[in-house]
Design a protein around this motif. Sequence first.
Motif, mmCIF file in Angstrom:
data_model
loop_
_atom_site.group_PDB
_atom_site.id
_atom_site.type_symbol
_atom_site.label_atom_id
_atom_site.label_comp_id
_atom_site.label_asym_id
_atom_site.label_seq_id
_atom_site.Cartn_x
_atom_site.Cartn_y
_atom_site.Cartn_z
ATOM 1 N N ARG A 63 0.832 -1.207 0.000
ATOM 2 C CA ARG A 63 0.000 0.000 0.000
ATOM 3 C C ARG A 63 0.866 1.257 0.000
ATOM 4 O O ARG A 63 0.512 2.268 -0.616
ATOM 5 N N ALA A 141 -9.840 -2.056 2.804
ATOM 6 C CA ALA A 141 -11.003 -1.222 2.498
ATOM 7 C C ALA A 141 -12.104 -1.470 3.521
ATOM 8 O O ALA A 141 -12.407 -2.617 3.843
ATOM 9 N N ALA A 178 -10.597 6.884 3.559
ATOM 10 C CA ALA A 178 -11.160 6.789 2.210
ATOM 11 C C ALA A 178 -12.592 7.277 2.110
ATOM 12 O O ALA A 178 -13.094 7.461 1.001
ATOM 13 N N ASP A 202 -8.636 6.567 -1.753
ATOM 14 C CA ASP A 202 -7.839 5.354 -1.652
ATOM 15 C C ASP A 202 -6.887 5.253 -2.841
ATOM 16 O O ASP A 202 -7.331 5.073 -3.979
ATOM 17 N N THR A 204 -4.917 2.893 -3.811
ATOM 18 C CA THR A 204 -4.956 1.601 -4.491
ATOM 19 C C THR A 204 -6.154 1.522 -5.430
ATOM 20 O O THR A 204 -6.038 1.066 -6.571
ATOM 21 N N TYR A 321 -13.006 -3.527 -3.568
ATOM 22 C CA TYR A 321 -12.308 -2.878 -4.682
ATOM 23 C C TYR A 321 -12.940 -3.279 -6.011
ATOM 24 O O TYR A 321 -13.143 -2.443 -6.899
ATOM 25 N N PHE A 382 -15.685 3.778 -0.066
ATOM 26 C CA PHE A 382 -14.841 4.620 -0.898
ATOM 27 C C PHE A 382 -15.593 5.859 -1.349
ATOM 28 O O PHE A 382 -16.823 5.874 -1.393
ATOM 29 N N GLN A 398 -13.151 10.044 -6.021
ATOM 30 C CA GLN A 398 -12.028 9.143 -5.804
ATOM 31 C C GLN A 398 -10.821 9.514 -6.654
ATOM 32 O O GLN A 398 -9.685 9.328 -6.248
ATOM 33 N N ALA A 401 -7.461 11.278 -5.105
ATOM 34 C CA ALA A 401 -6.808 10.790 -3.890
ATOM 35 C C ALA A 401 -5.331 11.157 -3.832
ATOM 36 O O ALA A 401 -4.850 11.692 -2.821
#
Length: 599
Positions: A63, A141, A178, A202, A204, A321, A382, A398, A401
Amino acid sequence: MPPKEPEEPGLISGDFMPDGAPEARIEPLEWTLRATGDGRRATGDGRGGSVLFAARSAIALYRLLDLLPVFAGDARVSRVFTLVPGSDFGVDALAAVERVGARSVPWDEACRDTYELIVTASPKGELHVLRGPRVLLPHGAGFGKTFHGEGSADAPSGLDPEYLMPHGGPPPALHALAHPGQIDRLAALSPRAAARAAVVGDPTLERILASLPLRESFRAALGTGARRLIVLTSTWGGESLLRRRPDLPFELAARLPQDAYQLGLIVHPNEWSRTGEFELSERLAPALDAGMVLARPYEDWASVLVAADALITDHGSTALYYAAALDGPVLAAYDGGDELIPGSPMAELLAHAPHLDGAGEVEEALERYRVGTGRAAAASAFLLPAATGATAAGAPDQGSALERLRLELYRLIGLSPPVAPVTARLLPIPAPPSRTPSAFAVRVRLDGDETHVERFPGHVDAPAHHLAAEYGVAGERHSQSAALLYRRTERAAAAAYSVEWTVDGWISHVLDSYPGCRTAGVVLSPVHCATRVRGGSLLSVRIEPPRENGRIVHSDPAAVLSAVHARPAGVSRVTCVIGGRRYEAHLSPATAEEAGRIL
């Protein structure tokens, strides 16, 4: 009601504060460093901006690596990694640092030095002995798990004040989250810790979303074609899918036709560390032999996720995700336990997704999945892209981020951010399956002029019309038992001394050498084969693949050879149904050129 916590001096502005929490984040005075004339924080030793990435496990390190674009191109910042001791899962972390070529320092040295910023993705370990302002990122998450016997009772892993503020010390200078709801959850546990939190998104998920246009490339690399890629996801620990249902991957491989489905498996990095790659591969050997994709724990897993058509999941957060990025079907394979937190995003997803009781129910369960189920759960984990309309009111979408993290981190360092925009790095092309079946148990059903073919791995104990084996790849046991032997024309460059077969010569040789073989064939291209039934003449097989929405959909020509093998001699056309699609195979006597083609 949480106990009253001590107040700390030194307030700075913040965002997305929960109701009742201070409208600011608190920065410890000991790390409020004076600014220098060149826009850099003064450290007292004349150094530039040194950022320490402190990872306690491989998953935490992965991460942190997703965060690196924040500092990309900035020569003022040096990046150093260290392994935080105390985890059973740290064995793979330093190896991952070495693979990416980053510089690492021993823990003792890291504790003696002072850093402008310390970035972590786990609150556990003796982080409080490090010298510098700490930033905490989540390494999953939704904060959906709790582990009884460690930390505060029933506190979500990652939001536990016992780890965020060990020994009553200050919380991290920034706790990057997130979703706004996560600050509300943190405030219920510790308003003091929530005062340092901010919603950034987030990183990722940002990589996954940025890589969605590569989905076709990922599927091509995996050899998926038009098949349905079903990916199993297993977290770590006693309640994980692989611990509770270790035979499920092979059970699915034994039941799902190879030409309609492809299987993949994503295993939590902690399980990779605990079990080891060799042992994990040995445990999964029957499913891997059937062609299952075992995704590597760094980056590869996310590429496989992008390629997937459906997920089978336990209570690990990987499914969130997938739901956020693709909102494809998700099947629940979690049978309850003590770890899943009720009301968490993952609990909501599992509560509304169809439950998979057995491998034989996959197709029916996929039909029961309701579109939007996964996206609804992911919306509480998220900041979803603004185009979906699911972004929280007043929150950034998103896609920002990394940009928001850059602003926050450079503010803490005391440097102005680089001029160049920050963008998420695209995911790499995933590795193909380590093994693919070389022999198939073939089921054939004749329905009028249609020949329905379903192929299953040859090592599966299942009723079949015939066994088909790839010569030179399958072992002798399967080759001796096969009613259909075939080969492909792909080969390495010829050596200085070599022997080459012609199509007709090789087929004659195989039929002479293997008395149990009734049909031998050669795959010349995705749309062309040559074959001969024992006692018959050499035939050319031209395959007409179906067209769907402007695409030409190819299947494995060896499956067409199985359909031709099952039909009586003398036919000039065979309508093959493979993977639910119709392929017209046109048969004619082979020409001299086709018979003499060099393999």
